[in-house]
Design an enzyme around this catalytic site. Structure first.
Site, PDB file in Angstrom:
ATOM      1  N   GLU A  46     -50.323  10.194 -35.722  1.00 12.19           N
ATOM      2  CA  GLU A  46     -49.598  10.772 -34.463  1.00 12.19           C
ATOM      3  C   GLU A  46     -49.188  12.062 -34.769  1.00 12.19           C
ATOM      4  O   GLU A  46     -49.173  12.858 -33.915  1.00 12.19           O
ATOM      5  CB  GLU A  46     -48.475   9.808 -34.324  1.00 12.19           C
ATOM      6  CG  GLU A  46     -47.480  10.240 -33.105  1.00 12.19           C
ATOM      7  CD  GLU A  46     -48.037  10.545 -31.828  1.00 12.19           C
ATOM      8  OE1 GLU A  46     -47.108  11.116 -31.040  1.00 12.19           O
ATOM      9  OE2 GLU A  46     -49.262   9.902 -31.660  1.00 12.19           O
ATOM     10  N   HIS A  81     -51.953  14.874 -34.959  1.00 16.54           N
ATOM     11  CA  HIS A  81     -52.352  15.088 -33.613  1.00 16.54           C
ATOM     12  C   HIS A  81     -51.422  16.071 -32.950  1.00 16.54           C
ATOM     13  O   HIS A  81     -51.981  17.167 -32.464  1.00 16.54           O
ATOM     14  CB  HIS A  81     -52.578  13.696 -32.874  1.00 16.54           C
ATOM     15  CG  HIS A  81     -52.955  14.042 -31.323  1.00 16.54           C
ATOM     16  ND1 HIS A  81     -53.840  14.703 -31.033  1.00 16.54           N
ATOM     17  CD2 HIS A  81     -52.153  13.587 -30.354  1.00 16.54           C
ATOM     18  CE1 HIS A  81     -54.169  14.713 -29.695  1.00 16.54           C
ATOM     19  NE2 HIS A  81     -52.839  14.108 -29.047  1.00 16.54           N
ATOM     20  N   HIS A 131     -53.134  11.755 -19.821  1.00 18.52           N
ATOM     21  CA  HIS A 131     -53.049  12.539 -21.165  1.00 18.52           C
ATOM     22  C   HIS A 131     -54.568  12.569 -21.868  1.00 18.52           C
ATOM     23  O   HIS A 131     -54.846  13.816 -22.068  1.00 18.52           O
ATOM     24  CB  HIS A 131     -52.332  11.768 -22.029  1.00 18.52           C
ATOM     25  CG  HIS A 131     -52.195  12.648 -23.430  1.00 18.52           C
ATOM     26  ND1 HIS A 131     -51.686  14.059 -23.248  1.00 18.52           N
ATOM     27  CD2 HIS A 131     -52.014  12.177 -24.582  1.00 18.52           C
ATOM     28  CE1 HIS A 131     -51.592  14.450 -24.427  1.00 18.52           C
ATOM     29  NE2 HIS A 131     -51.756  13.596 -25.409  1.00 18.52           N
ATOM     30  N   HIS A 183     -66.282  -0.336 -15.599  1.00 17.13           N
ATOM     31  CA  HIS A 183     -66.630   0.702 -16.438  1.00 17.13           C
ATOM     32  C   HIS A 183     -68.266   0.627 -16.869  1.00 17.13           C
ATOM     33  O   HIS A 183     -69.204   1.724 -16.846  1.00 17.13           O
ATOM     34  CB  HIS A 183     -65.969   0.739 -17.663  1.00 17.13           C
ATOM     35  CG  HIS A 183     -66.229   1.958 -18.685  1.00 17.13           C
ATOM     36  ND1 HIS A 183     -66.121   3.203 -18.358  1.00 17.13           N
ATOM     37  CD2 HIS A 183     -66.363   2.035 -19.929  1.00 17.13           C
ATOM     38  CE1 HIS A 183     -66.627   4.001 -19.191  1.00 17.13           C
ATOM     39  NE2 HIS A 183     -66.575   3.377 -20.445  1.00 17.13           N
ATOM     40  N   HIS A 218     -68.098   7.682 -29.230  1.00 20.21           N
ATOM     41  CA  HIS A 218     -68.219   7.172 -28.011  1.00 20.21           C
ATOM     42  C   HIS A 218     -67.553   8.166 -27.086  1.00 20.21           C
ATOM     43  O   HIS A 218     -67.998   8.978 -26.082  1.00 20.21           O
ATOM     44  CB  HIS A 218     -68.049   5.955 -27.481  1.00 20.21           C
ATOM     45  CG  HIS A 218     -68.366   5.444 -26.216  1.00 20.21           C
ATOM     46  ND1 HIS A 218     -69.697   5.638 -25.707  1.00 20.21           N
ATOM     47  CD2 HIS A 218     -67.727   4.893 -25.039  1.00 20.21           C
ATOM     48  CE1 HIS A 218     -69.735   5.280 -24.359  1.00 20.21           C
ATOM     49  NE2 HIS A 218     -68.307   4.695 -24.020  1.00 20.21           N
TER      50      HIS A 218
END
Length: 349
Positions: A82, A85, A146, A259, A319
Site C-alpha cells: 500500500e 503504491h 480509482h 465480464h 491480465h
C-alpha cells in the site's frame, strides 16, 4: 514506419513524457497487485500508515499501531504494498509537474500545454480517489473509479507522448474515403475497450473474480442463477467495510458473467476493426492492426489462464496490464487515424 520518430522531428519533452508513461505502468501494476493481495486497507489511515511515514516495523511500533487501530491490526505483508503504491503514485505526480513546467517554458504554437495541465489536474483527482479508497473502506464505486483513473492517467500520458513524438500516417488519396469511414469505427473500438475495462474493475471491486471458477461454463452451467439488479447496484451505501465484498453469490456471478460476455463482444469488435485497418492497404496500418491483434490474443489467453489456474496473482496482474496495453493500442490507432495526412501527389492535405 518506426515506433518513434527521429530526434529531430520530435517535440520538446518527449523523453520525459515517455518516462512518465513507464512510471505510470509501474504505478498501475503496483496498484493492481495491492488490490489483488487484499492490501487496499493495509494502511487504515491516509496519507500515513498507522501514523508512520512508511509503516510500523519494530514490535513497539506495531503494538502502538494495533492499540490505535484495534479493528485493523498490522499485517506486514499488506502495509508495504500500500505505501509503496502511494509513493510511486506521488512520484508520477512530480513527473507531471515537470511536464507542465517543461511545456510552459518551451511554449510554442505546436507545443501541447493544455494536455499536461489537464493530466496534472486529473492526477490530483486520482490522488483523492486513492484517499477515498481507504477512508470509505474499499467502497466498490470508488475502487472502480480509482482503477479507471489509473488507466485514464496512463492513456493521457501516452497520448501526450504520441503528440510530442510528432509522427503521422501518410495516407494515399485513393484511401481517403476508407480513412474517413474508419474514424467512427476506431472511436467505437476505444469505447468498447473502456467499457470492458470498467466491467473488469467492477468485477474485482466486488470480489467477483472467483464467482465462476470453471470455464467455459460458470458453476457447471451455461446460464447459472444470476442477480443483475444487485450485481450492478451502484447505489450501495457508504459505510460498511467492503473488504471481501458484501454481495451474495448470484450477484457476483452476474458481474463475472457480464465480464465474460463483454470479453467476447470486445474480441469480436476488435477482430472486425483489424480487418478494417488492413483494408487501408498501408504497411503502418497493417502493423498497428497486427500489434492490436497480438495484444488481444494474449489478453484472452491470460483471462482463461486466470480461471484454469485458480487466479494466481501473477497472472491476474498480467491480465490487468495487458488490458492497459490493449487500451493504449486503441489510443494509438485513434490518434494516428485522426491525425493522418492525405497525400495528393506529394501535397499533404
Amino acid at each position: 514506419m518506426a515506433i518513434f520518430n527521429t530526434v529531430a522531428q520530435r517535440k520538446a519533452g518527449f523523453r520525459l513524457a515517455l518516462f512518465s508513461c513507464l512510471v505510470a505502468i509501474v504505478v498501475l501494476a503496483m496498484g493492481v497487485f495491492t488490490r489483488l493481495a487484499d492490501a487496499g486497507l493495509g494502511c487504515p489511515d491516509w496519507p500515513t500508515c498507522y501514523g508512520h511515514v512508511l509503516w510500523p516495523t519494530d514490535d513497539h511500533e506495531v503494538a502502538r499501531a494495533n492499540e490505535a487501530f484495534p479493528d485493523m491490526p498490522v499485517e506486514h505483508d499488506k502495509t508495504w504494498p500500500e505505501m509503496i503504491h502511494r509513493y510511486l503514485a506521488s512520484s508520477l505526480g512530480l513527473l507531471t509537474i515537470g511536464l507542465v513546467i517543461f511545456a510552459v517554458r518551451q511554449r510554442k504554437p505546436e507545443q501541447p500545454v493544455k494536455l499536461p495541465l489537464f493530466i496534472l489536474a486529473f492526477i490530483i483527482l486520482q490522488g483523492m480517489f486513492g484517499m477515498w479508497t481507504v477512508t470509505l473502506k474499499l467502497w466498490p464505486q470508488v475502487v472502480t473509479s480509482h482503477l479507471l483513473g489509473g488507466f485514464t492517467t496512463l492513456s493521457l500520458l501516452w497520448l501526450l507522448t504520441l503528440r510530442l513524438n510528432n509522427q503521422h500516417w501518410q495516407v494515399p488519396a485513393i484511401s481517403e474515403t476508407k480513412l474517413q469511414a474508419l474514424k467512427p469505427l476506431v472511436l467505437l473500438g476505444l469505447v468498447v475497450v473502456i467499457c470492458q475495462i470498467a466491467l473488469g474493475g467492477w468485477t474485482t471491486a466486488n470480489y467477483a473474480d472467483i464467482a465462476c471458477p470453471d470455464f467455459p461454463q460458470c458453476q457447471g452451467a451455461w446460464l447459472p442463477p444470476m442477480n443483475f439488479s444487485e450485481g450492478f447496484n451502484i447505489a450501495q451505501h457508504i459505510g460498511p467495510n467492503y473488504l471481501g465484498g458484501t454481495m451474495d453469490n448470484a450477484a457476483r456471478v452476474a458481474i463475472h458473467f457480464s465480464h465474460r460476455v463483454g470479453a467476447m463482444v470486445t474480441a469480436a469488435y476488435l477482430l472486425f476493426l483489424f480487418f478494417k485497418l488492413r483494408q487501408l492497404g498501408m504497411a503502418p496500418a497493417n502493423k498497428a492492426a497486427s500489434v492490436m491483434l497480438i495484444i488481444l490474443v494474449v489478453q484472452i489467453a491470460l483471462g482463461i489462464s486466470n480461471i484454469a489456474f485458480s487466479f494466481p496473482i501473477g497472472v491476474a496482474v498480467a491480465h490487468n496490464l495487458v488490458g492497459a496495453f490493449l487500451l493504449l493500442s486503441q489510443v494509438t490507432i485513434s490518434y494516428l487515424v485522426f491525425t493522418a495526412a492525405v497525400n495528393r501527389g506529394g501535397v499533404r492535405v
